[in-house]
Design a protein around this motif. Structure first.
Motif, PDB file in Angstrom:
ATOM      1  N   GLU A  16      23.900   5.185   0.390  1.00  0.00           N
ATOM      2  CA  GLU A  16      22.416   4.790   0.139  1.00  0.00           C
ATOM      3  C   GLU A  16      22.277   4.194   1.389  1.00  0.00           C
ATOM      4  O   GLU A  16      21.030   4.523   1.894  1.00  0.00           O
ATOM      5  N   VAL A  39      34.674  -7.150   2.762  1.00  0.00           N
ATOM      6  CA  VAL A  39      33.496  -7.381   2.099  1.00  0.00           C
ATOM      7  C   VAL A  39      33.421  -6.697   0.677  1.00  0.00           C
ATOM      8  O   VAL A  39      32.838  -7.186  -0.199  1.00  0.00           O
ATOM      9  N   ARG A  79      39.445   0.967 -15.808  1.00  0.00           N
ATOM     10  CA  ARG A  79      39.016   1.361 -14.423  1.00  0.00           C
ATOM     11  C   ARG A  79      39.299   2.963 -14.248  1.00  0.00           C
ATOM     12  O   ARG A  79      38.176   3.607 -13.723  1.00  0.00           O
ATOM     13  N   LEU A 100      27.175 -10.589  -0.566  1.00  0.00           N
ATOM     14  CA  LEU A 100      27.732 -11.284  -1.650  1.00  0.00           C
ATOM     15  C   LEU A 100      28.778 -12.214  -0.805  1.00  0.00           C
ATOM     16  O   LEU A 100      29.834 -11.429  -0.403  1.00  0.00           O
ATOM     17  N   LEU A 143      33.914  -0.486  -6.893  1.00  0.00           N
ATOM     18  CA  LEU A 143      33.961   0.846  -7.526  1.00  0.00           C
ATOM     19  C   LEU A 143      32.660   1.583  -6.722  1.00  0.00           C
ATOM     20  O   LEU A 143      32.755   2.794  -6.630  1.00  0.00           O
ATOM     21  N   PHE A 176      32.651   8.417 -11.644  1.00  0.00           N
ATOM     22  CA  PHE A 176      32.078   8.177 -10.127  1.00  0.00           C
ATOM     23  C   PHE A 176      32.575   9.384  -9.267  1.00  0.00           C
ATOM     24  O   PHE A 176      33.255   9.001  -8.420  1.00  0.00           O
TER      25      PHE A 176
HETATM   26  C1  HEM Z   1      27.071  -3.663  -0.128  1.00  0.00           C
HETATM   27  C2  HEM Z   1      27.210  -3.180  -1.325  1.00  0.00           C
HETATM   28  C3  HEM Z   1      28.135  -3.896  -2.056  1.00  0.00           C
HETATM   29  C4  HEM Z   1      29.137  -5.038  -1.920  1.00  0.00           C
HETATM   30  C5  HEM Z   1      29.339  -5.872  -0.746  1.00  0.00           C
HETATM   31  C6  HEM Z   1      29.955  -5.136  -3.039  1.00  0.00           C
HETATM   32  C7  HEM Z   1      31.037  -6.175  -3.427  1.00  0.00           C
HETATM   33  C8  HEM Z   1      31.755  -6.097  -4.152  1.00  0.00           C
HETATM   34  C9  HEM Z   1      32.996  -6.708  -4.426  1.00  0.00           C
HETATM   35  C10 HEM Z   1      33.626  -7.764  -3.338  1.00  0.00           C
HETATM   36  C11 HEM Z   1      33.803  -6.563  -5.458  1.00  0.00           C
HETATM   37  C12 HEM Z   1      35.235  -7.227  -5.895  1.00  0.00           C
HETATM   38  C13 HEM Z   1      35.185  -8.103  -7.184  1.00  0.00           C
HETATM   39  C14 HEM Z   1      36.355  -8.755  -7.382  1.00  0.00           C
HETATM   40  O1  HEM Z   1      37.128  -8.457  -6.971  1.00  0.00           O
HETATM   41  O2  HEM Z   1      36.215  -9.890  -8.163  1.00  0.00           O
HETATM   42  C15 HEM Z   1      33.112  -5.482  -6.025  1.00  0.00           C
HETATM   43  C16 HEM Z   1      33.380  -4.797  -7.475  1.00  0.00           C
HETATM   44  C17 HEM Z   1      32.678  -3.831  -7.940  1.00  0.00           C
HETATM   45  N1  HEM Z   1      31.407  -3.266  -7.501  1.00  0.00           N
HETATM   46 FE1  HEM Z   1      30.777  -3.667  -5.794  1.00  0.00          FE
HETATM   47  N2  HEM Z   1      29.707  -4.072  -3.966  1.00  0.00           N
HETATM   48  C18 HEM Z   1      28.436  -3.454  -3.645  1.00  0.00           C
HETATM   49  C19 HEM Z   1      27.978  -2.267  -4.216  1.00  0.00           C
HETATM   50  C20 HEM Z   1      28.338  -1.714  -5.417  1.00  0.00           C
HETATM   51  C21 HEM Z   1      27.756  -0.695  -6.013  1.00  0.00           C
HETATM   52  C22 HEM Z   1      26.396   0.060  -5.375  1.00  0.00           C
HETATM   53  C23 HEM Z   1      27.998  -0.626  -7.260  1.00  0.00           C
HETATM   54  C24 HEM Z   1      27.921   0.347  -8.251  1.00  0.00           C
HETATM   55  C25 HEM Z   1      26.604   1.119  -8.568  1.00  0.00           C
HETATM   56  C26 HEM Z   1      29.130  -1.649  -7.457  1.00  0.00           C
HETATM   57  C27 HEM Z   1      30.085  -1.576  -8.476  1.00  0.00           C
HETATM   58  C28 HEM Z   1      31.132  -2.433  -8.485  1.00  0.00           C
HETATM   59  C29 HEM Z   1      31.824  -2.489  -9.780  1.00  0.00           C
HETATM   60  C30 HEM Z   1      31.688  -1.848 -10.892  1.00  0.00           C
HETATM   61  C31 HEM Z   1      32.790  -3.473  -9.327  1.00  0.00           C
HETATM   62  C32 HEM Z   1      33.990  -4.040 -10.153  1.00  0.00           C
HETATM   63  C33 HEM Z   1      35.233  -3.388  -9.784  1.00  0.00           C
HETATM   64  C34 HEM Z   1      36.334  -3.850 -10.626  1.00  0.00           C
HETATM   65  O3  HEM Z   1      36.510  -4.823 -10.985  1.00  0.00           O
HETATM   66  O4  HEM Z   1      37.717  -2.948 -10.859  1.00  0.00           O
HETATM   67  N3  HEM Z   1      29.137  -2.372  -6.173  1.00  0.00           N
HETATM   68  N4  HEM Z   1      31.976  -5.013  -5.412  1.00  0.00           N
END
Ligand code: HEM
Length: 418
Positions: free
Chosen positions: A376, A359, A119, A304, A368, A126
């Motif tokens: 956005e 969320v 990470r 989600l 991330l 980023f």
């Molecule tokens: C409203 C928009 C978004 C929501 C609601 C959202 C939600 C989440 C959530 C709940 C997690 C945690 C997953 C876990 O703990 O199992 C997560 C992880 C992540 N998200 Fe988002 N996300 C959004 C937008 C984005 C965007 C725009 C990107 C990148 C372009 C992104 C990239 C990631 C990545 C790479 C992780 C994994 C982080 C890790 O495991 O350390 N997300 N997201």
């Protein structure tokens, strides 16, 4: 082999519609309002013994992928934060048997200390400089290019013409992937995440995306450009570098994470505002209210609904015993509607007393891309308000509905303006 040569070897797709298939498998159109049932279950117990998806008739195959492990669903705000805070008692390796099958070994399914190493390495890409470049060179022009297509018409469907296409174009631009290939990899990305609905197709899409991306990664190693794949290919931290498989796994996570969530969250925000014209007018006339409108929409209708963990030891979550080995569906949606934290949680109210929602997850794996997603959405709404004055729902069209159980968003947002 160049990207073009590689693409020539990819078979033509049939007329299957992956976007419709994903929506169907994930409850779009059928699960209208899961919140009363979630609230009823949460009031009985902060942790429900069973799958919250199954309560809505969803995704039996996903449950199969989890084997015989007992399934629990964390529903209260305290239960959800407790599970996400404690990485030693609740492992992310639960994803290895579900979405990890098609994404590969990405940071999503890693536990500490491995997760922290990767990470931190990825987080370097980023950074503030990149975020500013993305804002000026990619997000603002992309948002404007979609508004250009309907601005003279005085009417539009904001889902099909705006919220659906702009985030995937943004992530394509950030990664430096050729625009002409977008329909192909967008399709593979959607097939990949629909592993609960169609596992065989998800596996095929995963392989196709892999074969496509390794060619691009190889090109960027040899000839770096100003894009995220080049940065990932050359990133280094304390002697650790990412190999092709690791970059590929990260990209198969990033493409859907970047495209699916922001598209749905910006649609939910627009739906909340358009169906509450007093709040829409307030935000349009005073843009300093936009950040709180964005947060309220994320709380009110998370794009989600739940994430996964597995218990590494016998433990007690918000007073409920959970055995070692159990799979836990961590319902950020139910937590965001916990009435012990928010009054009248089912109502969209940008003026409510604000408490942080959950969320974007919590703890080591907190999203991330959360700052990117907010940026956005803010650019999209501000530009829309500036260029489409007097934005309002089309009175001739049906009232928009947010539906779904794994993802949630409206299918259409027909508007008039001018
Ligand atoms: C409203 C928009 C978004 C929501 C609601 C959202 C939600 C989440 C959530 C709940 C997690 C945690 C997953 C876990 O703990 O199992 C997560 C992880 C992540 N998200 Fe988002 N996300 C959004 C937008 C984005 C965007 C725009 C990107 C990148 C372009 C992104 C990239 C990631 C990545 C790479 C992780 C994994 C982080 C890790 O495991 O350390 N997300 N997201």
């Amino acid at each position: 082999m160049t990207t073009d040569e590689h693409l020539e070897t990819v078979e033509d797709e049939d007329d299957y519609d992956p976007f419709q298939a994903l929506d169907q498998a994930f409850g779009a159109g059928t699960v209208r309002d899961p919140y009363p049932k979630m609230g009823e279950l949460r009031r009985k117990s902060p942790v429900y013994k069973g799958s919250i998806w199954a309560e809505f008739g969803m995704a039996p195959q996903e449950a199969g992928l989890l084997g015989d492990a007992p399934i629990y669903s964390a529903l209260s705000y305290d239960a959800v934060t407790q599970v996400l805070r404690s990485g030693s008692s609740f492992s992310s390796s639960a994803y290895a048997n579900t979405i990890g099958i098609v994404m590969g070994h990405s940071i999503l399914e890693m536990d500490e200390p491995e997760h922290n190493t990767y990470r931190a390495l990825i987080e370097q890409t980023f950074n503030k400089r990149e975020m500013e470049r993305w804002e000026a060179d990619i997000i603002t022009p992309t948002v404007n290019s979609f508004i250009d297509r309907f601005v003279d018409r005085g009417k539009a469907d904001l889902v099909h013409e705006f919220t659906f296409p702009f985030p995937v174009h943004v992530i394509t631009g950030m990664l430096g992937l050729p625009k002409e290939d977008l329909p192909k990899f967008h399709r593979w990305t959607v097939e990949l995440i629909n592993i609960p609905g169609d596992p065989a197709r998800g596996m095929r899409a995963s392989q196709k995306l892999h074969d496509y991306l390794v060619v691009v990664i190889d090109q960027r190693r040899k000839e770096p450009r100003e894009d995220l794949i080049s940065l990932l290919a050359h990133a280094e931290l304390d002697g650790t570098r990412l190999n092709d498989e690791e970059i590929c796994a990260f990209l198969r996570l990033l493409l859907p994470a970047g495209a699916e969530t922001t598209y749905r969250s910006s649609g939910n925000l627009l739906c909340g505002l358009l169906t509450n014209p007093d709040q829409l007018n307030a935000v349009r006339d005073d843009r300093s209210l936009l950040p709180q409108a964005i947060e309220e929409a994320l709380r009110w209708e998370p794009p989600l609904l739940s994430i996964m963990r597995s218990a590494t030891e016998d433990t007690v979550v918000d007073g409920v015993p959970v055995p070692k080995g159990a799979s836990i569906m961590v319902s950020v949606a139910a937590a965001n509607h916990d009435e012990s934290r928010w009054d009248d949680p089912e109502t969209f109210n940008i003026f409510r007393k604000r408490f942080p929602h959950i969320v974007f997850g919590f703890g080591a794996h907190v999203c991330l891309g959360q700052h990117l997603a907010r940026m956005e959405t803010s650019i999209a709404l501000n530009t829309l308000f500036d260029r489409c004055p007097n934005l309002r729902l089309d009175p001739e069209a049906d009232e928009p509905q947010i539906t779904g159980m794994i993802f949630r968003s409206p299918a259409k947002l027909p508007v008039l303006f001018g």
